[in-house]
Design a protein around this motif. Structure first.
Motif, PDB file in Angstrom:
ATOM      1  N   HIS A   1     -83.244 -26.704  75.362  1.00 14.33           N
ATOM      2  CA  HIS A   1     -83.187 -25.667  76.379  1.00 14.33           C
ATOM      3  C   HIS A   1     -82.357 -24.482  75.954  1.00 14.33           C
ATOM      4  O   HIS A   1     -82.394 -23.467  76.614  1.00 14.33           O
ATOM      5  N   GLN A   2     -81.667 -24.599  74.872  1.00 12.95           N
ATOM      6  CA  GLN A   2     -80.854 -23.472  74.422  1.00 12.95           C
ATOM      7  C   GLN A   2     -81.730 -22.463  73.691  1.00 12.95           C
ATOM      8  O   GLN A   2     -82.662 -22.836  72.985  1.00 12.95           O
ATOM      9  N   ARG A   3     -81.443 -21.237  73.833  1.00 14.67           N
ATOM     10  CA  ARG A   3     -82.242 -20.177  73.224  1.00 14.67           C
ATOM     11  C   ARG A   3     -81.687 -19.792  71.875  1.00 14.67           C
ATOM     12  O   ARG A   3     -80.482 -19.773  71.661  1.00 14.67           O
ATOM     13  N   ILE A   4     -82.634 -19.446  70.953  1.00 13.67           N
ATOM     14  CA  ILE A   4     -82.245 -18.954  69.637  1.00 13.67           C
ATOM     15  C   ILE A   4     -82.051 -17.456  69.786  1.00 13.67           C
ATOM     16  O   ILE A   4     -82.860 -16.784  70.426  1.00 13.67           O
ATOM     17  N   PRO A   5     -81.006 -16.936  69.172  1.00 16.49           N
ATOM     18  CA  PRO A   5     -80.786 -15.490  69.312  1.00 16.49           C
ATOM     19  C   PRO A   5     -81.968 -14.689  68.743  1.00 16.49           C
ATOM     20  O   PRO A   5     -82.601 -15.070  67.781  1.00 16.49           O
ATOM     21  N   SER A   6     -82.279 -13.557  69.343  1.00 17.71           N
ATOM     22  CA  SER A   6     -83.452 -12.768  68.970  1.00 17.71           C
ATOM     23  C   SER A   6     -83.226 -11.935  67.709  1.00 17.71           C
ATOM     24  O   SER A   6     -84.162 -11.389  67.163  1.00 17.71           O
ATOM     25  N   ASP A   7     -82.045 -11.816  67.208  1.00 17.68           N
ATOM     26  CA  ASP A   7     -81.792 -11.015  66.016  1.00 17.68           C
ATOM     27  C   ASP A   7     -81.901 -11.835  64.723  1.00 17.68           C
ATOM     28  O   ASP A   7     -81.553 -11.371  63.657  1.00 17.68           O
TER      29      ASP A   7
END
Length: 134
Positions: A6-12
Motif C-alpha cells: 500500500h505504500q507508494r513509490i516516489p514519482s521522481d
C-alpha cells in the motif's frame, strides 16, 4: 523497514537506460565481428565474344494485279482490304527484303495506288513496280 503493497513509490524515480544500451551495442558489435558471411555461389558462364545472330528468313513477296483489278499475293488471290494484314503476317514470319508489285496494263491506277499504300503502311522494304500480262 519493510514496504507494504500500500505504500507508494516516489514519482521522481527514473530508470537509467544507458548501461542497457551499452550492452546491446557491445553484443551487436560482437555478433557482427564474429559472424562468418558466406559468399553466394554462382554458376560459371562461358560467354562468347561473338554476336549471336538470329536466323530469320528473307522474304520477297510478289503482288500482282490482273486486268479485272483482282489482287494476288504469291499467286493466291486476296482482297484489296487484306493487303496490309498479309504484309504484316509476312513481316512476322521473316524479314521482307523487297517486294515485287506487278500490274496489268488494263488495271485501274487506283487499285495500284491502294495496294502500294497498304504495303508502305506495314514495311519500309523497297517495292519494285513491273507489268504483268496475266
Amino acid at each position: 523497514m519493510i514496504k507494504t503493497a500500500h505504500q507508494r513509490i516516489p514519482s521522481d524515480v527514473t530508470v537509467d537506460m544507458n548501461p542497457m544500451l551499452d550492452i546491446v551495442f557491445i553484443l551487436l558489435i560482437f555478433f557482427i565481428v564474429t559472424a562468418s558471411f558466406m559468399r553466394e555461389t554462382a554458376l560459371p558462364l562461358n560467354r562468347t565474344d561473338q554476336a549471336v545472330t538470329a536466323v530469320v528468313p528473307n522474304l520477297t513477296p510478289v503482288f500482282s494485279i490482273d486486268a479485272k483489278n483482282q489482287v494476288y499475293l504469291n499467286n493466291r488471290q486476296i482482297d484489296l482490304d487484306s493487303v496490309s494484314i498479309n504484309v504484316a503476317r509476312l513481316g512476322a514470319q521473316g524479314e521482307i527484303t523487297s517486294i515485287s508489285l506487278r500490274a496489268h496494263p488494263n488495271s485501274q491506277h487506283a487499285t495500284l495506288v491502294s495496294v502500294l499504300d497498304a504495303i508502305k503502311a506495314q514495311t519500309s522494304a523497297p517495292v519494285s513496280l513491273g507489268e504483268t500480262l496475266k
